[in-house]
Design an enzyme around this catalytic site. Structure first.
Site, PDB file in Angstrom:
ATOM      1  N   CYS A 272      -4.485 -16.264 -27.612  1.00 19.99           N
ATOM      2  CA  CYS A 272      -3.109 -16.728 -27.784  1.00 19.99           C
ATOM      3  C   CYS A 272      -2.707 -16.688 -29.265  1.00 19.99           C
ATOM      4  CB  CYS A 272      -2.987 -18.155 -27.247  1.00 19.99           C
ATOM      5  SG  CYS A 272      -1.350 -18.879 -27.460  1.00 19.99           S
TER       6      CYS A 272
ATOM      7  N   THR B  29       0.836  -1.204   0.000  1.00 21.50           N
ATOM      8  CA  THR B  29       0.000   0.000   0.000  1.00 21.50           C
ATOM      9  C   THR B  29       0.873   1.257   0.000  1.00 21.50           C
ATOM     10  OG1 THR B  29      -0.256  -0.335   2.371  1.00 21.50           O
ATOM     11  CG2 THR B  29      -2.138  -0.884   1.001  1.00 21.50           C
TER      12      THR B  29
ATOM     13  N   HIS C  75      -0.294 -16.258  -4.702  1.00 18.06           N
ATOM     14  CA  HIS C  75      -1.469 -15.880  -5.492  1.00 18.06           C
ATOM     15  C   HIS C  75      -1.096 -15.525  -6.930  1.00 18.06           C
ATOM     16  CE1 HIS C  75      -3.701 -14.851  -1.487  1.00 18.06           C
ATOM     17  NE2 HIS C  75      -3.545 -16.137  -1.681  1.00 18.06           N
TER      18      HIS C  75
ATOM     19  N   CYS D 237      -2.144 -20.564 -30.449  1.00 17.84           N
ATOM     20  CA  CYS D 237      -3.210 -21.563 -30.595  1.00 17.84           C
ATOM     21  C   CYS D 237      -4.609 -20.949 -30.484  1.00 17.84           C
ATOM     22  CB  CYS D 237      -3.041 -22.659 -29.541  1.00 17.84           C
ATOM     23  SG  CYS D 237      -3.504 -22.150 -27.876  1.00 17.84           S
TER      24      CYS D 237
ATOM     25  N   SER E  52      -3.392  -9.292   7.166  1.00 15.09           N
ATOM     26  CA  SER E  52      -4.354  -9.489   8.256  1.00 15.09           C
ATOM     27  C   SER E  52      -4.601 -10.971   8.491  1.00 15.09           C
ATOM     28  CB  SER E  52      -5.677  -8.807   7.932  1.00 15.09           C
ATOM     29  OG  SER E  52      -5.447  -7.476   7.554  1.00 15.09           O
TER      30      SER E  52
ATOM     31  N   ASN F  65       1.685  -5.359  11.449  1.00 13.63           N
ATOM     32  CA  ASN F  65       0.489  -5.076  10.653  1.00 13.63           C
ATOM     33  C   ASN F  65      -0.362  -4.050  11.373  1.00 13.63           C
ATOM     34  OD1 ASN F  65      -1.169  -5.728   8.291  1.00 13.63           O
ATOM     35  ND2 ASN F  65      -2.652  -6.478   9.790  1.00 13.63           N
TER      36      ASN F  65
HETATM   37 ZN   LIG Z   1      -1.934 -21.023 -26.635  1.00 15.06          ZN
END
Ligand SMILES: [Zn+2]
Length: 259
Positions: A159, A32, A126, A162, A201, A225
């Site tokens: 893509c 942040t 993530h 493909c 958090s 935090n």
């Molecule tokens: Zn592809």
């Protein structure tokens, strides 16, 4: 506990100096200060958009959802102009001092690498916003390349190889967690002797299990935090401040002690 802010910082520095396997775990709060909004905070993106419109299932099955998703990314830009902040640099410095086993991050912004942590020491739970991947053939493209096509008018890029569906290499709501990253993060957490949470958090699972694995294995826990976390009471040191300034001060003390 009755420790002054200064004593708390001193205690974190002391713990770092005596630890052998330090894992740093970071969330939105570490970025942040670089101007990246915390998506979940008031005024954050999910107060303007509805998360249900951006689930993995919808992305896969609904062309309109894919269009909306690329339009939203267009609004964001590619984060090129975003810079690492004092917290990222302090963590990079921790590595140069030989004091970092790895960073486990919930962030997708790539700022730890730009702050000096080698790529192979950053576990991105993530995913990453640096790449776009083809869901059919697996080819990866730099985000800038694909966003250029979107800027030029392609509403839903596909893509080149493909014509498969393209998606940013971030983990969407409802998308399975990356298996090898999650396993490796668990292994490193269990193996750590000092686990430092910065700017999270600890409410998004399975990421939030990592400090619990560390505690189970006997590691010391430090939490920096602004807001509360569900495991505050298990922390050896708990600092309710922004990450940048705290980490810079911690690193100053660490360097003093190591010299
Ligand atoms: Zn592809």
């Amino acid at each position: 506990m009755g420790m002054t802010p200064d004593e708390l910082i001193e205690e974190v520095a002391e713990s770092i100096v005596s630890a052998k396997r330090i894992v740093v775990f970071t969330g939105a709060g570490v970025s942040t200060e670089s101007g990246i909004p915390d998506f979940r905070s008031p005024g954050g993106i999910w107060t303007r958009f509805s998360p249900e419109d951006f689930t993995y299932q919808k992305f896969l099955t609904d062309p309109e959802a894919r269009r909306r998703s690329w339009q939203m990314l267009k609004m964001f830009g590619t984060m090129k102009e975003v810079k690492p902040n004092a917290a990222h640099y302090a963590i990079g410095e921790l590595d140069r001092l030989g004091k970092l086993d790895c960073v486990i991050t919930q962030n997708v912004d790539g700022l730890h690498q730009r702050g000096g942590v080698p790529e192979e020491k950053v576990i991105e739970l993530h995913g990453t916003f640096k790449w776009v991947k083809c869901l059919s053939c697996g080819r990866r493209y730099p985000i800038e390349e694909i966003m250029e096509r979107v800027e030029a008018g392609e509403e839903v890029p596909d893509c080149e190889e493909c014509h498969g569906m393209l998606k940013t290499a971030t983990i969407a709501f409802g998308e399975p967690m990356p298996v090898s990253e999650t396993k490796e993060a668990e292994r490193r957490s269990r193996n750590s002797d000092l686990f430092i949470v910065i700017g999270s958090s600890l409410v998004v699972y399975p990421a939030a299990y990592m400090p619990i694995y560390a505690l189970e294995s006997g590691a010391k826990l430090v939490i920096i935090n602004k807001g509360p976390t569900p495991i505050d009471r298990y922390a050896h040191v708990r600092i309710y401040e922004k990450a940048g300034e705290v980490m810079s001060r911690v690193l100053e003390r660490v360097k003093k002690r190591l010299n």
